[in-house]
Design a protein around this motif. Structure first.
Motif, PDB file in Angstrom:
ATOM      1  N   UNK A 248      28.764  85.550  11.875  1.00 52.52           N
ATOM      2  CA  UNK A 248      29.610  84.436  11.471  1.00 52.52           C
ATOM      3  C   UNK A 248      29.657  83.360  12.557  1.00 52.52           C
ATOM      4  N   UNK A 249      29.674  83.808  13.814  1.00 52.72           N
ATOM      5  CA  UNK A 249      29.689  82.849  14.924  1.00 52.72           C
ATOM      6  C   UNK A 249      28.376  82.076  14.985  1.00 52.72           C
ATOM      7  N   UNK A 250      27.259  82.767  14.806  1.00 53.49           N
ATOM      8  CA  UNK A 250      25.953  82.107  14.837  1.00 53.49           C
ATOM      9  C   UNK A 250      25.815  81.096  13.700  1.00 53.49           C
ATOM     10  N   UNK A 251      26.270  81.475  12.515  1.00 51.68           N
ATOM     11  CA  UNK A 251      26.225  80.551  11.372  1.00 51.68           C
ATOM     12  C   UNK A 251      27.018  79.284  11.663  1.00 51.68           C
ATOM     13  N   UNK A 252      28.211  79.454  12.216  1.00 48.28           N
ATOM     14  CA  UNK A 252      29.048  78.300  12.513  1.00 48.28           C
ATOM     15  C   UNK A 252      28.432  77.378  13.548  1.00 48.28           C
ATOM     16  N   UNK A 253      27.793  77.944  14.557  1.00 54.32           N
ATOM     17  CA  UNK A 253      27.184  77.124  15.602  1.00 54.32           C
ATOM     18  C   UNK A 253      25.969  76.360  15.091  1.00 54.32           C
ATOM     19  N   UNK A 254      25.207  76.980  14.206  1.00 49.56           N
ATOM     20  CA  UNK A 254      24.069  76.276  13.605  1.00 49.56           C
ATOM     21  C   UNK A 254      24.567  75.067  12.813  1.00 49.56           C
ATOM     22  N   UNK A 255      25.623  75.280  12.016  1.00 50.79           N
ATOM     23  CA  UNK A 255      26.177  74.179  11.246  1.00 50.79           C
ATOM     24  C   UNK A 255      26.753  73.086  12.126  1.00 50.79           C
ATOM     25  N   UNK A 256      27.474  73.495  13.176  1.00 47.49           N
ATOM     26  CA  UNK A 256      28.044  72.513  14.095  1.00 47.49           C
ATOM     27  C   UNK A 256      26.944  71.627  14.700  1.00 47.49           C
ATOM     28  N   UNK A 257      25.859  72.244  15.146  1.00 43.56           N
ATOM     29  CA  UNK A 257      24.763  71.516  15.796  1.00 43.56           C
ATOM     30  C   UNK A 257      24.106  70.531  14.840  1.00 43.56           C
ATOM     31  N   UNK A 258      23.782  71.007  13.644  1.00 43.61           N
ATOM     32  CA  UNK A 258      23.092  70.170  12.662  1.00 43.61           C
ATOM     33  C   UNK A 258      23.930  68.965  12.253  1.00 43.61           C
ATOM     34  N   UNK A 259      25.194  69.193  11.945  1.00 47.56           N
ATOM     35  CA  UNK A 259      26.033  68.096  11.467  1.00 47.56           C
ATOM     36  C   UNK A 259      26.425  67.134  12.591  1.00 47.56           C
ATOM     37  N   UNK A 260      26.500  67.621  13.831  1.00 45.96           N
ATOM     38  CA  UNK A 260      26.758  66.715  14.955  1.00 45.96           C
ATOM     39  C   UNK A 260      25.638  65.688  15.071  1.00 45.96           C
ATOM     40  N   UNK A 261      24.408  66.141  14.883  1.00 48.07           N
ATOM     41  CA  UNK A 261      23.278  65.203  14.914  1.00 48.07           C
ATOM     42  C   UNK A 261      23.355  64.212  13.752  1.00 48.07           C
ATOM     43  N   UNK A 262      23.752  64.683  12.568  1.00 48.47           N
ATOM     44  CA  UNK A 262      23.779  63.821  11.387  1.00 48.47           C
ATOM     45  C   UNK A 262      24.773  62.669  11.512  1.00 48.47           C
ATOM     46  N   UNK A 263      25.833  62.828  12.334  1.00 48.31           N
ATOM     47  CA  UNK A 263      26.770  61.727  12.514  1.00 48.31           C
ATOM     48  C   UNK A 263      26.060  60.452  12.977  1.00 48.31           C
ATOM     49  N   UNK A 264      25.017  60.618  13.766  1.00 46.99           N
ATOM     50  CA  UNK A 264      24.297  59.454  14.294  1.00 46.99           C
ATOM     51  C   UNK A 264      23.485  58.733  13.225  1.00 46.99           C
ATOM     52  N   UNK A 265      23.311  59.361  12.061  1.00 53.42           N
ATOM     53  CA  UNK A 265      22.475  58.781  11.018  1.00 53.42           C
ATOM     54  C   UNK A 265      23.276  58.124   9.893  1.00 53.42           C
ATOM     55  N   UNK A 266      24.600  58.222   9.933  1.00 52.96           N
ATOM     56  CA  UNK A 266      25.398  57.704   8.820  1.00 52.96           C
ATOM     57  C   UNK A 266      25.445  56.179   8.854  1.00 52.96           C
ATOM     58  N   UNK A 267      25.616  55.592   7.666  1.00 55.40           N
ATOM     59  CA  UNK A 267      25.710  54.137   7.558  1.00 55.40           C
ATOM     60  C   UNK A 267      27.004  53.696   6.880  1.00 55.40           C
ATOM     61  N   UNK A 268      27.826  54.652   6.429  1.00 53.14           N
ATOM     62  CA  UNK A 268      29.082  54.289   5.768  1.00 53.14           C
ATOM     63  C   UNK A 268      30.159  55.319   6.089  1.00 53.14           C
ATOM     64  N   UNK A 269      31.390  54.913   5.894  1.00 56.05           N
ATOM     65  CA  UNK A 269      32.519  55.812   6.114  1.00 56.05           C
ATOM     66  C   UNK A 269      32.454  57.012   5.175  1.00 56.05           C
ATOM     67  N   UNK A 270      32.053  56.803   3.939  1.00 58.94           N
ATOM     68  CA  UNK A 270      31.993  57.890   2.966  1.00 58.94           C
ATOM     69  C   UNK A 270      30.994  58.956   3.376  1.00 58.94           C
ATOM     70  N   UNK A 271      29.853  58.566   3.936  1.00 55.61           N
ATOM     71  CA  UNK A 271      28.874  59.542   4.413  1.00 55.61           C
ATOM     72  C   UNK A 271      29.448  60.384   5.556  1.00 55.61           C
ATOM     73  N   UNK A 272      30.114  59.721   6.489  1.00 56.37           N
ATOM     74  CA  UNK A 272      30.712  60.437   7.607  1.00 56.37           C
ATOM     75  C   UNK A 272      31.775  61.414   7.119  1.00 56.37           C
ATOM     76  N   UNK A 273      32.556  61.007   6.139  1.00 54.53           N
ATOM     77  CA  UNK A 273      33.601  61.865   5.590  1.00 54.53           C
ATOM     78  C   UNK A 273      33.004  63.139   4.998  1.00 54.53           C
ATOM     79  N   UNK A 274      31.897  63.019   4.280  1.00 54.91           N
ATOM     80  CA  UNK A 274      31.259  64.177   3.657  1.00 54.91           C
ATOM     81  C   UNK A 274      30.668  65.117   4.713  1.00 54.91           C
TER      82      UNK A 274
END
Length: 406
Positions: free
Chosen positions: A95-121
């Motif tokens: 469970x810890x490994x799953x959470x860290x993988x998700x944290x890492x992936x989505x942290x990177x995706x923040x840099x790719x958003x172009x709207x508030x709605x994308x960041x919210x999702x």
């Protein structure tokens, strides 16, 4: 490689009679929490630069509250489910490994958003993955401690990992000021990779049961005590997290920079870190309930005062005192919930507390953002103070502390 020998060589004895495995687990989470602390400061300020369509009519403080709320809400919804599944499988590390993988992936995706709605999702999805780790981690800490050392163990664990969270807002504010928000998100993702590697190679699965609590407390009363503690944790986190949604308003009112606001956020965290282990150890000796009630009652006037802050210096001082009082609530409450749990339902019982924390993280920002945005700036502070007083009286009335089993 012999992990036990590694722990003995790397981690000294000055922390006392705490299992060395606790330090391996704690340091493995340090990097991830550094990134999480950065996101707490970066995201509310980042939305000022993002366009919005569906949510364009909301005040800025309300949008800041909403983006933090979805993270906490979906983390809260995930935790009881993952806690029960962890108990059923008797596994925590996956469970810890799953959470860290998700944290890492989505942290990177923040840099790719172009709207508030994308960041919210994206923030919503990250809340789900991070929520999967929390009951598992706390169960691990409980497995490698005893009732005589549990308050100290929880305090040491939260102090070590909290140092990262405390540094995060300062680091995030500095990176945003000098290199931009995207650089901050890239660095958060890198920290996730490091944390994932540490868990993969140095954290072992744990199994075991804590000592049974006194039979004088029935299962029904035990659950009532845990739910009352959860209510106290909820009120505590509302008071902490509503300030995060108000950072854009503080920025204007106090003419503050991103870096100075990051320091204010970190002041709370570092004060909390300084006192968590000592107060946890104190709760092992004098009892946990006294500290919890005292922390709640003293927090009420402090929260009201934060509505009348006139300078960044005052904000830093108030947040530091808030950190001290939270340490008197959080660590003893988590240790007491573990004392009231049996081995077969440990993760499930602890997930009640961690879910309340996540719910406070979710409700606090939107609570502060809506009341400040549509009423007056000081309204959420008075409302939160009243809720803290109510929680204190509930703990006095409903929480029963078990006797030590000899």
């Amino acid at each position: 490689m012999n992990t036990c020998n590694l722990q003995k060589n790397v981690f000294p004895e000055f922390f006392g009679n705490i299992n060395h495995e606790l330090y391996v687990l704690s340091f493995s989470r340090f990097c991830e929490d550094l990134g999480s602390g950065m996101l707490v400061a970066l995201i509310p300020l980042y939305i000022s630069d993002l366009g919005a369509s569906f949510f364009s009519g909301l005040p800025l403080v309300t949008r800041a509250g909403l983006v933090i709320t979805v993270f906490g809400l979906f983390s809260a919804l995930t935790q009881p489910l993952m806690g029960r599944l962890s108990d059923r499988l008797d596994r925590r590390r996956p469970f810890i490994l799953f959470g860290l993988i998700g944290y890492t992936f989505f942290s990177f995706l923040y840099s790719q958003v172009t709207s508030y709605e994308q960041l919210l999702f994206i923030r919503l999805l990250q809340g789900i993955t991070v929520g999967a780790t929390i009951p598992a981690v706390i169960a691990m800490v409980t497995h490698i401690s005893t009732s005589e050392t549990r308050g100290k163990a929880v305090g040491v664990y939260t102090t070590i990992r909290g140092v990262g969270f405390g540094l995060g807002p300062v680091v995030g504010g500095a990176i945003a000021r000098y290199w931009g928000f995207d650089a901050g998100f890239y660095f958060c993702a890198l920290l996730g990779v490091v944390s994932l590697g540490l868990v993969t190679f140095f954290v072992k699965e744990t199994r075991g049961s804590p000592e049974p609590v006194s039979r004088k407390i029935s299962g029904k009363k035990s659950y009532a005590s845990v739910y009352s503690l959860a209510g106290a944790m909820l009120m505590m986190m509302v008071g902490i997290m509503m300030v995060v949604a108000l950072l854009p308003e503080y920025e204007v009112r106090l003419e503050a920079s991103e870096l100075s606001l990051g320091v204010a956020v970190s002041a709370y965290i570092f004060a909390r870190l300084l006192f968590q282990a000592p107060l946890g150890s104190l709760s092992d000796r004098i009892g946990r309930k006294k500290l919890i009630v005292g922390g709640l009652f003293l927090s009420a006037p402090l929260v009201v005062g934060m509505g009348y802050i006139a300078s960044v210096g005052q904000l830093i001082i108030f947040r530091a005192f808030q950190g001290l009082l939270v340490a008197a609530i959080d660590t003893p409450a988590m240790a007491l919930a573990a004392d009231l749990s049996d081995g077969s339902s440990l993760s499930s019982r602890l997930s009640i507390i961690t879910t309340a924390q996540a719910a406070g993280m979710a409700f606090g920002p939107i609570f502060g953002g809506f009341l400040a945005g549509y009423m007056t700036f000081v309204t959420p502070f008075y409302a939160c103070a009243l809720l803290m007083l109510l929680a204190g009286f509930v703990v006095i009335k409903k929480v029963e502390e078990p006797e030590k089993v000899i």
